[in-house]
Design a protein around this motif. Sequence first.
Motif, PDB file in Angstrom:
ATOM      1  N   LYS A 175      56.104  -8.191 -11.015  1.00 40.48           N
ATOM      2  CA  LYS A 175      55.878  -7.870 -10.313  1.00 40.48           C
ATOM      3  C   LYS A 175      56.467  -8.390  -8.691  1.00 40.48           C
ATOM      4  CE  LYS A 175      54.529 -13.165  -9.037  1.00 40.48           C
ATOM      5  NZ  LYS A 175      53.713 -13.996  -8.633  1.00 40.48           N
ATOM      6  N   TYR A 176      57.715  -8.923  -8.992  1.00 44.72           N
ATOM      7  CA  TYR A 176      58.937  -9.081  -7.218  1.00 44.72           C
ATOM      8  C   TYR A 176      59.230  -7.041  -7.342  1.00 44.72           C
ATOM      9  CZ  TYR A 176      58.439 -13.879  -6.354  1.00 44.72           C
ATOM     10  OH  TYR A 176      57.348 -14.975  -6.210  1.00 44.72           O
ATOM     11  N   GLU A 177      59.516  -7.245  -8.612  1.00 49.31           N
ATOM     12  CA  GLU A 177      60.589  -5.599  -8.819  1.00 49.31           C
ATOM     13  C   GLU A 177      59.385  -4.913  -8.480  1.00 49.31           C
ATOM     14  OE1 GLU A 177      63.224  -4.985 -12.692  1.00 49.31           O
ATOM     15  OE2 GLU A 177      61.461  -6.565 -13.367  1.00 49.31           O
ATOM     16  N   VAL A 236      67.361   0.815   7.460  1.00 49.77           N
ATOM     17  CA  VAL A 236      68.042   0.059   6.167  1.00 49.77           C
ATOM     18  C   VAL A 236      68.144  -0.953   6.518  1.00 49.77           C
ATOM     19  CG1 VAL A 236      70.526  -0.383   6.072  1.00 49.77           C
ATOM     20  CG2 VAL A 236      69.862   2.452   6.308  1.00 49.77           C
ATOM     21  N   THR A 237      67.480  -1.985   7.040  1.00 53.09           N
ATOM     22  CA  THR A 237      67.769  -3.265   7.385  1.00 53.09           C
ATOM     23  C   THR A 237      65.983  -4.120   6.320  1.00 53.09           C
ATOM     24  OG1 THR A 237      68.208  -3.942   9.321  1.00 53.09           O
ATOM     25  CG2 THR A 237      66.562  -5.781   8.713  1.00 53.09           C
ATOM     26  N   ILE A 238      65.426  -2.822   6.451  1.00 52.44           N
ATOM     27  CA  ILE A 238      63.851  -3.128   5.507  1.00 52.44           C
ATOM     28  C   ILE A 238      64.426  -2.561   3.684  1.00 52.44           C
ATOM     29  CG2 ILE A 238      61.743  -2.344   5.223  1.00 52.44           C
ATOM     30  CD1 ILE A 238      61.365  -1.928   8.233  1.00 52.44           C
ATOM     31  N   LEU A 239      64.779  -1.809   3.806  1.00 52.33           N
ATOM     32  CA  LEU A 239      65.361  -1.635   2.447  1.00 52.33           C
ATOM     33  C   LEU A 239      66.399  -2.881   1.386  1.00 52.33           C
ATOM     34  CD1 LEU A 239      67.941   0.393   1.778  1.00 52.33           C
ATOM     35  CD2 LEU A 239      66.906   2.034   3.359  1.00 52.33           C
ATOM     36  N   SER A 240      67.185  -2.868   2.245  1.00 52.82           N
ATOM     37  CA  SER A 240      67.770  -3.596   2.021  1.00 52.82           C
ATOM     38  C   SER A 240      67.257  -5.198   1.316  1.00 52.82           C
ATOM     39  CB  SER A 240      68.734  -3.829   3.106  1.00 52.82           C
ATOM     40  OG  SER A 240      69.426  -3.209   3.297  1.00 52.82           O
ATOM     41  N   LEU A 242      68.378   8.505  -2.084  1.00 51.59           N
ATOM     42  CA  LEU A 242      67.337   9.314  -2.971  1.00 51.59           C
ATOM     43  C   LEU A 242      67.712   9.619  -3.851  1.00 51.59           C
ATOM     44  CD1 LEU A 242      65.832  11.328  -0.322  1.00 51.59           C
ATOM     45  CD2 LEU A 242      65.140   9.662  -0.641  1.00 51.59           C
ATOM     46  N   TYR A 243      69.155   9.579  -3.635  1.00 51.50           N
ATOM     47  CA  TYR A 243      70.122   9.758  -4.882  1.00 51.50           C
ATOM     48  C   TYR A 243      70.339   8.377  -5.797  1.00 51.50           C
ATOM     49  CZ  TYR A 243      74.859   9.332  -7.091  1.00 51.50           C
ATOM     50  OH  TYR A 243      76.086   9.094  -8.220  1.00 51.50           O
ATOM     51  N   CYS A 244      70.562   7.558  -4.963  1.00 56.25           N
ATOM     52  CA  CYS A 244      70.476   6.285  -6.041  1.00 56.25           C
ATOM     53  C   CYS A 244      68.821   5.466  -6.310  1.00 56.25           C
ATOM     54  CB  CYS A 244      71.480   5.126  -4.628  1.00 56.25           C
ATOM     55  SG  CYS A 244      73.075   5.748  -4.841  1.00 56.25           S
ATOM     56  N   SER A 245      68.374   6.595  -6.043  1.00 59.60           N
ATOM     57  CA  SER A 245      67.079   5.670  -6.154  1.00 59.60           C
ATOM     58  C   SER A 245      66.303   6.009  -7.504  1.00 59.60           C
ATOM     59  CB  SER A 245      65.899   6.362  -5.110  1.00 59.60           C
ATOM     60  OG  SER A 245      66.284   6.041  -4.086  1.00 59.60           O
ATOM     61  N   ASN A 246      67.089   5.905  -8.524  1.00 56.97           N
ATOM     62  CA  ASN A 246      67.045   6.380 -10.101  1.00 56.97           C
ATOM     63  C   ASN A 246      66.384   5.105 -10.341  1.00 56.97           C
ATOM     64  OD1 ASN A 246      69.433   5.103  -9.559  1.00 56.97           O
ATOM     65  ND2 ASN A 246      69.650   4.942 -11.652  1.00 56.97           N
ATOM     66  N   GLY A 247      66.161   3.918  -9.532  1.00 62.53           N
ATOM     67  CA  GLY A 247      65.497   2.938 -10.712  1.00 62.53           C
ATOM     68  C   GLY A 247      64.051   2.732 -10.168  1.00 62.53           C
ATOM     69  N   VAL A 248      64.195   3.397  -9.212  1.00 62.27           N
ATOM     70  CA  VAL A 248      62.481   3.767  -9.377  1.00 62.27           C
ATOM     71  C   VAL A 248      62.271   5.140 -10.161  1.00 62.27           C
ATOM     72  CG1 VAL A 248      60.275   5.242  -7.352  1.00 62.27           C
ATOM     73  CG2 VAL A 248      62.753   4.198  -6.334  1.00 62.27           C
ATOM     74  N   PHE A 249      62.373   6.173 -10.725  1.00 64.19           N
ATOM     75  CA  PHE A 249      61.811   6.782 -11.553  1.00 64.19           C
ATOM     76  C   PHE A 249      62.230   4.790 -13.406  1.00 64.19           C
ATOM     77  CE2 PHE A 249      63.480   9.425  -9.727  1.00 64.19           C
ATOM     78  CZ  PHE A 249      62.706  10.589  -9.052  1.00 64.19           C
ATOM     79  N   ILE A 250      62.656   4.131 -13.094  1.00 66.10           N
ATOM     80  CA  ILE A 250      62.857   3.626 -14.631  1.00 66.10           C
ATOM     81  C   ILE A 250      61.955   2.699 -14.493  1.00 66.10           C
ATOM     82  CG2 ILE A 250      64.479   1.400 -15.491  1.00 66.10           C
ATOM     83  CD1 ILE A 250      67.042   3.015 -14.527  1.00 66.10           C
ATOM     84  N   LEU A 251      61.268   2.415 -13.066  1.00 69.79           N
ATOM     85  CA  LEU A 251      60.196   1.716 -13.220  1.00 69.79           C
ATOM     86  C   LEU A 251      59.586   2.607 -12.822  1.00 69.79           C
ATOM     87  CD1 LEU A 251      59.645  -1.490 -12.368  1.00 69.79           C
ATOM     88  CD2 LEU A 251      59.237  -0.097  -9.579  1.00 69.79           C
ATOM     89  N   TYR A 257      60.417  -2.171  -4.282  1.00 71.02           N
ATOM     90  CA  TYR A 257      60.825  -1.373  -4.825  1.00 71.02           C
ATOM     91  C   TYR A 257      59.945  -0.502  -3.646  1.00 71.02           C
ATOM     92  CZ  TYR A 257      64.056  -0.212  -7.947  1.00 71.02           C
ATOM     93  OH  TYR A 257      65.632  -0.580  -8.663  1.00 71.02           O
ATOM     94  N   LEU A 258      58.900  -0.866  -3.537  1.00 71.02           N
ATOM     95  CA  LEU A 258      57.715  -0.798  -2.368  1.00 71.02           C
ATOM     96  C   LEU A 258      58.185  -1.400  -1.328  1.00 71.02           C
ATOM     97  CD1 LEU A 258      54.054  -1.786  -4.058  1.00 71.02           C
ATOM     98  CD2 LEU A 258      54.681  -0.308  -3.874  1.00 71.02           C
TER      99      LEU A 258
END
Length: 412
Positions: A198-200, A369-373, A177-186, A204-205
């Motif tokens: 669209k791939y970004e 972890v596999t899915i989020l990877s 969660l702490y490393c999810s700053n890319g979600v907020f940037i998006l 993230y989804l």
Amino acid sequence: MNSKSSFQLQDEILPEESIFGNHEALELSGHISLVRPVADTEEYPEGLKLAYTSKKNFLIGAFWLLICILSTSTTGPLVLMIPAKSTYVSISWRSQCSCLIMFLWCITSYIRYSRRETYEDYDHLEFSDLTTWKKIKKDSSPQNLFSTSLMSFFLFMWVLGLVLGCKYTLTAHADVLYCSNGVFILLIALLTCQYVHKYEIGGYLIYGVGVLIMLSDPLANKTGEGTNKMLGNILAISGALGGALYGIASTKLKRDSEQVVCMFYLFLGHFIIQILVFPHLEENPLFFSFDSEFGIFGWMSNPWYAALMLLFVCPWTSIVSNYSLLECYKYWTLDIVAVFFLMEPYFAEVTAILLGQDEIPGSQTFVGVTILSLGIALSIYGSKLKASEAFLPKKTPKDLKCELSDRLLIEP
């Protein structure tokens, strides 16, 4: 910046720099024909990140990314290993020692600067001293102080979210969660109508689905008492917003001071904010004391604690992690750094397990972890495509009309 290895684009107009996007990065493997070497007197195209100007810079940028991920992944577990009895005191010890180290580094830098001028102009010592003083004033200009103050506040949000998240919930969960700053940037990019591939979005989804599966693992438990998974997750994701704003401020706010000076003011501002906020977060009558367990200056009263902080914890988890992150922003764009930063939790969880802070999680965590990877990989691919598309020549309606006419003439 001038260099023999610099490049410029041919027969195209560079797009204006987006507030959040790399969108200036160049995919050399797929569009090598778009670049050519230029003379030493010419500069890089505006907004072109260093990693895409030469193979050497690409490797240097990859090195700083690796160092940033490795050093940051140990921050939460190592700060919790500090022998202070209060988590807030542990955070403060880290900031104080980092500030002290950077202050000494700045003094050394200014002394070397002065001696270099003295060596070159040894007959003009008065002028040399004046020039050094002007440099100090320039580095401490209101513009630099304002930008580093904002960075200090956002860094405070980011670090506090990570450390408290690791305190109340599983390190892997807090770190993801702490490393999810890319979600907020998006999200900020979408809200401000910036271009997002669209791939970004798809990446993230998928990443979010993996996170939900991982967070719901009933076998993922933290050792010790006082854990609160929900609270830890909320604190960690709140810190990620601070991380996103920290990255934006780092790349978009104008600063003309050296990075060493910037980091000194960064840690100093961070410590000042802690003095103002921490006393209200817990009841600790010994907070402003030299007590070795509950005082924010307690590390000074114990030589072993001082050695631990000054020689290991602060140099690695604070100075190296922040220095490498700021270097990454020089070589890579904001969204690319944010996506690669998502790999940090893997190293963090291994560290926490080795230190005995976490138990080995169940299979559901590994599935998540596999899915989020997969989501991370897709987001990286989307960022690369976006970088390439940004440098392709934009076609006007007139160009499209001419292409259509040519096709009509060619086709039977």
